[in-house]
Design an enzyme around this catalytic site. Structure first.
Site, mmCIF file in Angstrom:
data_model
loop_
_atom_site.group_PDB
_atom_site.id
_atom_site.type_symbol
_atom_site.label_atom_id
_atom_site.label_comp_id
_atom_site.label_asym_id
_atom_site.label_seq_id
_atom_site.Cartn_x
_atom_site.Cartn_y
_atom_site.Cartn_z
ATOM 1 N N ASN A 157 0.834 -1.205 0.000
ATOM 2 C CA ASN A 157 0.000 0.000 0.000
ATOM 3 C C ASN A 157 0.866 1.252 0.000
ATOM 4 O OD1 ASN A 157 -2.483 -1.363 0.081
ATOM 5 N ND2 ASN A 157 -2.321 -1.659 2.274
ATOM 6 N N CYS A 179 -5.611 -7.448 -3.382
ATOM 7 C CA CYS A 179 -6.106 -7.063 -2.061
ATOM 8 C C CYS A 179 -7.231 -8.008 -1.673
ATOM 9 C CB CYS A 179 -6.614 -5.626 -2.102
ATOM 10 S SG CYS A 179 -7.267 -5.019 -0.534
ATOM 11 N N HIS A 180 -7.309 -8.361 -0.384
ATOM 12 C CA HIS A 180 -8.311 -9.337 0.066
ATOM 13 C C HIS A 180 -9.563 -8.691 0.667
ATOM 14 C CE1 HIS A 180 -5.464 -9.235 3.745
ATOM 15 N NE2 HIS A 180 -6.387 -8.310 3.887
ATOM 16 N N HIS A 216 -9.511 -0.306 -1.536
ATOM 17 C CA HIS A 216 -9.922 0.072 -0.174
ATOM 18 C C HIS A 216 -11.129 1.008 -0.153
ATOM 19 C CE1 HIS A 216 -5.722 -1.047 1.606
ATOM 20 N NE2 HIS A 216 -6.515 -2.095 1.435
#
Length: 463
Positions: A157, A179-180, A216
């Protein structure tokens, strides 16, 4: 690489940040569990000793009970040595130290600005990007020189800005960001099916979603389980748990987990805009106006999540350093455990071993037609031997377009500022960030103080 029956052998993976205590061990476990590929993992880290420690640990995974493939782990002294001939490059680095991150996260608190993570958006995410993106330039140039045809998986990130920088420096690169966070939202929908409809034993990948937005701050514009449209179910679910949050399956101490939440921010955003926000509440809150969810630590807790202090990260690192020592010495038994990450399965798909669809961060080539071409967005993509093909997500819905387009503009400005080493340009993004609820003079003071605190990693800038 070579194919032997249904296996791909002699795969070469370069791990940039190969001294990682955590992400690297997860990759080792996932690789040891992949029955149809094997090869070499070159570990490069500016901390050579850390990479050498992981060389020992990685090779120990070959003898772990349940391991079905063999990998040779080798620490390298230079980036170029690691990248030479790589088929895949994994980027997982810490830009600076936790001292710099402490400034990113906690210096704004003196001005009444609170951040729950501080690594992607907000003042912390912007300053972190300024010191990270020049590092990514070096990595991108190295890939261009040593392995231009490699697939590049970024886990670091700020995800969007790093992936964008890779393409700005080397436009032909085959990079994507993983990304999870969407996976976590799929698990929330899985729990909703059991809670609301009594449907049990659903797996995450049975929840089919259309993904849009940026990392995000990702959103779902549709979600289905078999023939069930999940949006009407989610509306009732969000209304039911809007005040209390959804805590089924959590113990009484769940709030002590710095990464946990009870989905109240997700529910609130859905009730405002009619679409499912698909990241953890800690991340989502940082992309919204500062007074919505992050006006104070107490406000954050009232929304069912906490601020992650960098002191916790420092203690966690100390614990992981000790875990590394125990693993190397044999005091701690190494075990296989699925991480739930898609990285190894993505590699397998790109090697032609299967085909899969998953959410990733890629340049916008039209999959989100009302965002600018070239900006990095998070959408679904098909992974196969033919490469990575983004899935058409459709336009960002009008209701959330303003929220997302504002962040896209901010991120583009920061990338341009980092690539031109223009801290004044970056300040314009800083001023416009939703969390920076300050007048011009105080914003300038905060920005200057944060740059001063991270100046060791800003030597290429004219400050």
């Amino acid at each position: 690489m070579k194919r032997v029956e249904n296996r791909i052998e002699e795969v070469r993976i370069a791990y940039v940040g190969g001294g990682s205590r955590g992400w690297a061990w997860g990759l080792m476990s996932d690789l040891a569990s992949a029955p149809d590929m094997s090869g070499t993992v070159a570990l490069y880290d500016i901390d050579l000793e850390a990479a050498k420690h992981n060389e020992i640990i990685g090779n120990m995974y070959n003898d772990v009970e349940g391991a079905v493939s063999k990998w040779n782990y080798v620490a390298t002294e230079t980036l170029g040595e690691a990248l030479d001939g790589a088929d895949f490059v994994v980027i997982s680095i810490l830009p600076g130290t936790f001292d710099e991150m402490a400034s990113d996260v906690h210096t704004p608190e003196k001005y009444g600005i609170y951040q729950s993570v501080g690594d992607t958006s907000g003042p912390g995410g912007i300053v972190r990007a300024l010191r990270t993106l020049p590092m990514i330039e070096v990595i991108a140039e190295g890939i261009k020189e040593h392995c231009p045809n490699a697939y590049v998986i970024n886990y670091t990130n700020p995800m969007t800005m790093i992936t964008r920088t890779l393409y700005r420096v080397f436009p032909e690169i085959k990079a994507f960001g993983c990304c999870h966070e969407v996976f976590g939202t799929q698990r929330v929908l899985k729990a909703m099916l059991e809670d609301s409809l009594g449907i049990k034993d659903v797996t995450r990948d049975e929840i089919k979603v259309n993904v849009t937005g940026v990392n995000h701050f990702t959103w779902l514009t549709s979600a289905h389980y078999k023939n069930i449209d999940l949006f009407p179910v989610y509306r009732e679910f969000a209304d039911k748990y809007a005040e209390s949050g959804f805590t089924k399956g959590k113990d009484d101490n769940w709030m002590n987990n710095v990464f946990d939440c009870c989905q109240k921010v997700k529910f609130d955003l859905f009730r405002r805009y009619g679409y499912i926000a698909a990241a953890g509440d800690r991340h989502l809150a940082e992309f919204c106006e500062g007074k919505w969810y992050l006006s104070s630590p107490e406000a954050a807790r009232s929304w069912g999540f906490g601020l992650t202090p960098v002191s916790w990260r420092k203690q966690d690192l100390a614990n992981r350093l000790e875990a590394s020592r125990r693993k190397r010495s044999g005091e701690e038994k190494i075990k296989l455990g699925a991480t739930g990450e898609d990285g190894v399965n993505q590699m397998r798909a790109l090697l032609g071993l299967h085909t899969m669809v998953t959410n990733v961060n890629l340049p916008n080539v039209g999959q989100i037609p009302n965002l600018p071409l070239g900006v990095v967005v998070e959408t679904n993509a098909v992974f196969s031997a033919d490469g990575i093909k983004p899935v058409m997500a459709g336009p960002v819905p009008t209701e959330i377009y303003g929220l997302i387009s504002r962040i896209v503009a901010e991120q583009e400005t920061v990338v341009e500022a980092a690539l031109t080493r223009d801290t004044e340009l970056a300040f314009t993004a800083f001023l416009n960030d939703p969390l920076v609820t300050l007048g011009f003079d105080d914003a300038r003071k905060l920005y200057n103080e944060m740059l001063e605190n991270t100046k060791e990693y800003l030597k290429e800038y004219n400050i």
